[in-house]
Design an enzyme around this catalytic site. Structure first.
Site, PDB file in Angstrom:
ATOM      1  N   TYR A 154       0.990  -1.266  -0.017  1.00  7.41           N
ATOM      2  CA  TYR A 154       0.106   0.153   0.111  1.00  7.41           C
ATOM      3  C   TYR A 154       0.895   1.220  -0.123  1.00  7.41           C
ATOM      4  O   TYR A 154       0.519   1.999  -0.774  1.00  7.41           O
ATOM      5  CB  TYR A 154      -0.925  -0.004   1.320  1.00  7.41           C
ATOM      6  CG  TYR A 154      -1.564   1.199   1.430  1.00  7.41           C
ATOM      7  CD1 TYR A 154      -2.706   1.586   0.562  1.00  7.41           C
ATOM      8  CD2 TYR A 154      -1.193   1.919   2.636  1.00  7.41           C
ATOM      9  CE1 TYR A 154      -3.261   2.978   0.797  1.00  7.41           C
ATOM     10  CE2 TYR A 154      -1.938   3.232   2.776  1.00  7.41           C
ATOM     11  CZ  TYR A 154      -2.856   3.729   1.812  1.00  7.41           C
ATOM     12  OH  TYR A 154      -3.674   4.795   2.088  1.00  7.41           O
ATOM     13  N   ALA A 155       1.690   1.232   1.012  1.00  8.53           N
ATOM     14  CA  ALA A 155       2.620   2.450   1.227  1.00  8.53           C
ATOM     15  C   ALA A 155       3.504   2.730  -0.282  1.00  8.53           C
ATOM     16  O   ALA A 155       3.714   3.781  -0.675  1.00  8.53           O
ATOM     17  CB  ALA A 155       3.771   2.187   2.169  1.00  8.53           C
TER      18      ALA A 155
END
Length: 323
Positions: A154-155
């Site tokens: 996600y990051a």
């Protein structure tokens, strides 16, 4: 102004659309209403927006380049875009990684391509995340910190968005501001977030899991403060459109997760059943936002501590649960 809000049926998108409509803007909202969490909650948010005459909704997937392209042609007089549509959730990126690349990277690219074809566009504001700081241990997190050590997919997708935006600003002079959100919470929030799932479990007498005995620390940011920062940023386009901005948007206060649980217990009038577990690899030990940059630009000054925000959330949560 006429503003496109992507992810308008989402937690932050709904509140942003409400704020824009309240101040007299026209809002074009898009959302695909996916089933990552209870669609009834998304629909309930949307139902509160639809009666507004200045609001137009289109059920569109932000990664669908043809559909978004047609929409931009139909609404060629857009002044601004607030791009919030994304596949959220750090842990879920371990389960369904492909969705994150499709929604977050392709979706962001589609929005940029649409934006650069809008002749009257003043500003594109998009959602990034504090997760881009990854394994950084220097607190508070500052926009000048290195962000090349992500600890979740996600990051990594959100950092990719920031880099793609940098290229589009350089190549096309597209005025942009990316906002790195820090743990947003409040009424109409996301059921997958810890505060929401904890509240539900406490009410049902089910156990909750606290990592590292609840000593993980987070910069919990109340939704009204977040919205003020988003709208304030929208109204301040970069002076040089070839130089994109990245800004933290957080509460500039750090609380342990066990304090969050204590406040939920007090507001709900019930004790939590707590289980402890080691911190997962995708979770960082602490987040803390430096907000000096957004404060200088917009006057942003978060005013809602966790001790005030959690009772407000619980009041809404109990009404929603009993509705």
């Amino acid at each position: 102004m006429k503003i496109l809000v992507t992810g308008c049926a989402g937690f932050i998108g709904y509140h942003v659309a409400e704020a824009l409509l309240a101040r007299g803007d026209k809002v074009v909202g898009i959302d695909n209403l996916n089933d990552y969490y209870d669609v009834r909650l998304k629909q309930a948010r949307l139902d509160r927006l639809k009666p507004r005459t200045a609001f137009a909704f289109h059920r569109v997937d932000v990664a669908d380049k043809d559909a978004v392209g047609r929409l931009v042609i139909d609404h060629g007089d857009l002044d601004g875009i607030i791009h919030l549509a994304a596949q959220a959730g750090v842990r879920h990126s371990l389960v369904d990684p492909y969705t994150y690349v499709q929604a977050n990277v392709m979706g962001h690219l589609v929005v940029l391509e649409a934006a650069r074809r809008l002749p009257g566009l003043r500003h594109l504001v998009y959602a990034s995340t504090s997760s881009v700081y990854g394994a950084n241990t220097s607190l508070p997190f500052r926009e000048t910190d290195r962000v090349d050590t992500p600890v979740s997919l996600y990051a990594a997708t959100k950092r990719a968005d920031e880099l793609i935006s940098h290229a589009y600003a350089h190549l096309f002079g597209l005025p942009q501001t990316g906002l790195r959100f820090f743990t947003v919470y409040g009424p109409w929030g996301r059921p997958d977030m810890a505060y929401f799932s904890f509240a539900r479990a406490i009410m049902l007498g089910e156990p909750i899991t606290l990592y590292d005995d609840g000593r993980l620390r987070r910069d919990f940011t109340y939704i009204d403060d977040i919205v003020a920062g988003i709208v304030g940023s929208l109204d301040k386009p970069p002076e040089d459109s070839a130089v994109p901005r990245l800004l933290n948007i957080g509460n500039h206060r750090v609380e342990e997760v066990r304090e969050l649980v204590r406040l939920l217990e007090d507001a709900l009038g019930r004790k939590a059943i707590i289980r402890s577990a080691p911190r997962p690899a995708v979770d960082v030990a602490a987040t803390h936002a430096s907000v000096e940059a957004i404060g200088r630009l917009t006057g942003f000054s978060p005013s809602t501590p966790l001790a005030i925000g959690i009772p407000r959330f619980v009041s809404w949560f109990q009404t929603w649960r009993n509705g």
